[in-house]
Motif scaffolding. Structure first.
Motif, PDB file in Angstrom:
ATOM      1  N   LYS A 230      -5.217  -8.837   2.622  1.00 26.41           N
ATOM      2  CA  LYS A 230      -5.091  -8.751   4.079  1.00 26.41           C
ATOM      3  C   LYS A 230      -4.617 -10.077   4.665  1.00 26.41           C
ATOM      4  CE  LYS A 230      -8.354  -5.136   5.512  1.00 26.41           C
ATOM      5  NZ  LYS A 230      -9.589  -4.866   6.290  1.00 26.41           N
TER       6      LYS A 230
ATOM      7  N   TYR B 216      -3.759  -4.723   2.111  1.00 26.20           N
ATOM      8  CA  TYR B 216      -5.102  -4.331   1.676  1.00 26.20           C
ATOM      9  C   TYR B 216      -5.034  -3.472   0.415  1.00 26.20           C
ATOM     10  CZ  TYR B 216      -9.477  -1.723   1.545  1.00 26.20           C
ATOM     11  OH  TYR B 216     -10.645  -1.129   1.140  1.00 26.20           O
ATOM     12  N   ALA B 217      -4.120  -2.503   0.401  1.00 29.14           N
ATOM     13  CA  ALA B 217      -4.024  -1.574  -0.729  1.00 29.14           C
ATOM     14  C   ALA B 217      -3.629  -2.300  -2.015  1.00 29.14           C
ATOM     15  CB  ALA B 217      -3.017  -0.467  -0.414  1.00 29.14           C
TER      16      ALA B 217
ATOM     17  N   ILE C  52     -12.680  -8.960  -7.962  1.00 24.94           N
ATOM     18  CA  ILE C  52     -13.043  -7.735  -7.260  1.00 24.94           C
ATOM     19  C   ILE C  52     -13.507  -8.041  -5.837  1.00 24.94           C
ATOM     20  CG2 ILE C  52     -14.686  -5.807  -7.223  1.00 24.94           C
ATOM     21  CD1 ILE C  52     -14.671  -5.845 -10.258  1.00 24.94           C
TER      22      ILE C  52
ATOM     23  N   THR D  96      -7.237  -5.861  -8.166  1.00 24.52           N
ATOM     24  CA  THR D  96      -8.520  -6.204  -8.787  1.00 24.52           C
ATOM     25  C   THR D  96      -8.795  -5.336 -10.006  1.00 24.52           C
ATOM     26  OG1 THR D  96      -9.836  -4.623  -7.481  1.00 24.52           O
ATOM     27  CG2 THR D  96      -9.432  -6.787  -6.516  1.00 24.52           C
TER      28      THR D  96
ATOM     29  N   LEU E 131      -5.218   5.373  -3.796  1.00 23.45           N
ATOM     30  CA  LEU E 131      -5.703   4.037  -4.135  1.00 23.45           C
ATOM     31  C   LEU E 131      -6.997   4.112  -4.937  1.00 23.45           C
ATOM     32  CD1 LEU E 131      -5.547   0.943  -3.861  1.00 23.45           C
ATOM     33  CD2 LEU E 131      -6.739   1.168  -1.660  1.00 23.45           C
TER      34      LEU E 131
ATOM     35  N   TRP F 268      -7.202   2.910  -8.706  1.00 25.83           N
ATOM     36  CA  TRP F 268      -8.089   1.773  -9.010  1.00 25.83           C
ATOM     37  C   TRP F 268      -8.953   2.107 -10.219  1.00 25.83           C
ATOM     38  CZ3 TRP F 268     -12.801  -0.040 -10.088  1.00 25.83           C
ATOM     39  CH2 TRP F 268     -13.035  -1.406  -9.930  1.00 25.83           C
TER      40      TRP F 268
ATOM     41  N   LYS G 252      -5.094   6.302   0.756  1.00 24.51           N
ATOM     42  CA  LYS G 252      -6.417   5.796   0.381  1.00 24.51           C
ATOM     43  C   LYS G 252      -6.970   6.570  -0.818  1.00 24.51           C
ATOM     44  CE  LYS G 252      -8.970   4.122   3.587  1.00 24.51           C
ATOM     45  NZ  LYS G 252      -9.866   3.891   4.751  1.00 24.51           N
TER      46      LYS G 252
ATOM     47  N   PRO H 139      -9.086  -7.942  -2.199  1.00 26.15           N
ATOM     48  CA  PRO H 139      -8.723  -7.137  -1.016  1.00 26.15           C
ATOM     49  C   PRO H 139      -8.623  -7.965   0.262  1.00 26.15           C
ATOM     50  CG  PRO H 139     -10.395  -6.019  -2.314  1.00 26.15           C
ATOM     51  CD  PRO H 139     -10.282  -7.401  -2.864  1.00 26.15           C
ATOM     52  N   ARG H 140      -9.542  -8.897   0.423  1.00 25.08           N
ATOM     53  CA  ARG H 140      -9.540  -9.738   1.626  1.00 25.08           C
ATOM     54  C   ARG H 140      -8.352 -10.693   1.628  1.00 25.08           C
ATOM     55  NH1 ARG H 140     -14.450  -8.482  -0.080  1.00 25.08           N
ATOM     56  NH2 ARG H 140     -16.071  -7.901   1.428  1.00 25.08           N
TER      57      ARG H 140
ATOM     58  N   THR I  87      -6.476  -4.623  -3.132  1.00 25.46           N
ATOM     59  CA  THR I  87      -7.554  -3.874  -3.788  1.00 25.46           C
ATOM     60  C   THR I  87      -7.131  -3.430  -5.175  1.00 25.46           C
ATOM     61  OG1 THR I  87      -8.348  -3.074  -1.636  1.00 25.46           O
ATOM     62  CG2 THR I  87      -9.060  -1.870  -3.594  1.00 25.46           C
TER      63      THR I  87
END
Length: 408
Positions: A271, A134-135, A263, A141, A8, A12, A5, A267-268, A138
């Motif tokens: 998933k 998820y990573a 953005i 974006t 990430l 990002w 995390k 991420p959604r 994210t």
């Protein structure tokens, strides 16, 4: 905080700033070239096109090279090389006094790129399977949002602080990315491929060649679609609006709307790709993106265009993370950097091709035809993905590179 995390977050920020650094020059390029002593409007347009496009063309060549270096020496060294190099080069752009110096630095910027490739490879290899969607969603974006929001950022800084300040501020942000990468990114890198493979050997070692090519082309088409409106949007906004006092700002906002949507949604949708299958998300996203592009040709005011661009960004947000997730699952770790490097090359070529197609279609046909042709490209890509990816993966057991049975 888990290491994946923290990596990430740092990646990002770095990818976002890198995207801004690549694209922030677009709206200020003609003004800056004029400030450098070029007064002929035709020459200004010519030099602007060369200076903007050359970075993406050279980046397409060097991305696989830096991807191979990331597989050999580790991903963090490539992050440090790219962020420090770009910080220096972009900062120096604010010091030039001749247009050829600017073009030379833009060429050098394309040569030293590779931050995005190294970031994607790092996150793909260091994040556990449970959080990979998820990573990668994210992370996806960051670069696209930076690239799309960059023109607005560049124009805003130039308007309030001066043209040269755009380069100095962006260079400072890239230097911050270098420092945060050096301090916070952690990588446990073990090189599994002990010899340097030639291009043919690398390609021979890729387990799913047809699927990999399809993913490359899909990423190319997506980036071409995103950037097909770049050369026409200011003129289109002028046609749609009676008030031209803030046309540059409105055009920047309309162009950046899809980046903001990315953005919010990526991420959604990353998933979602993990739960329902990345191949399903890619197909639906391509169809949605292709259909959403059509009404942009019929808008009556800039705000309608901005709203539809936002919807397009929501659809496009499902593509990049899903492409990365599929690529991660079908590619051995020892080849990850090189394969993601080729994918990034496809994206850079798509950026260049999209801007070229948009400008040429508008010149030879009309601005509204740009949206119809872009829609057709996305929908044709969706048909190809349906037969080459969706049908095969939908009737097969989910594949990974460590399984012995592969899809034929």
């Amino acid at each position: 905080m888990p290491i994946w995390k923290r990596n990430l977050i740092v990646c990002w920020f770095g990818m976002f700033v890198t995207g801004v650094g690549m694209s922030q020059i677009a709206p200020i390029m003609p003004l800056y070239i004029k400030e450098l002593g070029v007064t002929d409007p035709a020459l200004i347009a010519q030099f602007s096109g060369i200076a903007f496009g050359i970075t993406f063309m050279i980046s397409a060549i060097f991305s696989p090279i830096w991807g191979q270096a990331a597989d050999r020496f580790g991903r963090k060294p490539m992050l440090l090389r790219a962020s420090l190099g770009m910080a220096i080069v972009v900062g120096c752009m604010g010091l030039v006094h001749h247009v050829y110096m600017l073009i030379g630095l833009r060429l050098l910027q394309g040569t030293i790129t590779g931050y995005s490739t190294a970031c994607t490879t790092l996150i793909a290899t260091q994040t556990d399977k449970e959080h990979a969607g998820y990573a990668l969603g994210t992370l996806s974006t960051a670069n696209i949002a930076g690239s799309l929001i960059g023109p607005t950022v560049g124009g805003f800084i130039a308007e309030h602080a001066g043209l040269r300040s755009s380069f100095f501020i962006t260079g400072a942000l890239l230097m911050i990315a270098f420092v945060t990468t050096f301090v916070f990114v952690k990588e446990s890198f073990v090189r599994t491929d002990k010899k340097t493979l030639k291009m043919k050997e690398i390609w021979r070692a890729v387990p799913e060649k047809n699927l990999t090519i399809t993913l490359f082309i899909t990423f190319f088409v997506l980036m071409a679609a995103l950037y097909s409106v770049e050369p026409i949007i200011t003129v289109y906004i002028t046609q749609l609006s009676s008030n031209t006092s803030h046309v540059a700002l409105v055009a920047g906002l309309a162009f950046s709307a899809s980046g903001l949507a990315n953005i919010v949604a990526a991420p959604r949708l990353g998933k979602l790709s993990d739960s329902v299958g990345a191949h399903k998300v890619i197909l639906v996203a391509l169809i949605a993106a292709g259909l959403i592009f059509i009404p942009e040709a019929f808008v009556q005011n800039p705000w309608q265009l901005m709203g539809i661009q936002f919807l397009f960004g929501l659809a496009a947000a499902g593509l990049i993370p899903s492409i990365n997730i599929l690529m991660k699952r079908i590619t051995p770790d020892s080849l990850m950097g090189r394969v993601f490097g080729f994918n990034m090359s496809a994206g850079y070529l798509g950026t260049f091709a999209g801007a070229l197609i948009g400008g040429q279609v508008a010149a030879w046909l009309s601005i509204r035809d740009v949206f119809f042709i872009t829609s057709a490209l996305l929908l044709m890509n969706a048909v190809w993905v349906y037969f080459k990816v969706y049908k095969k993966l939908n009737r097969s057991t989910w594949i990974t590179v460590d399984q012995t049975s592969q899809i034929k």
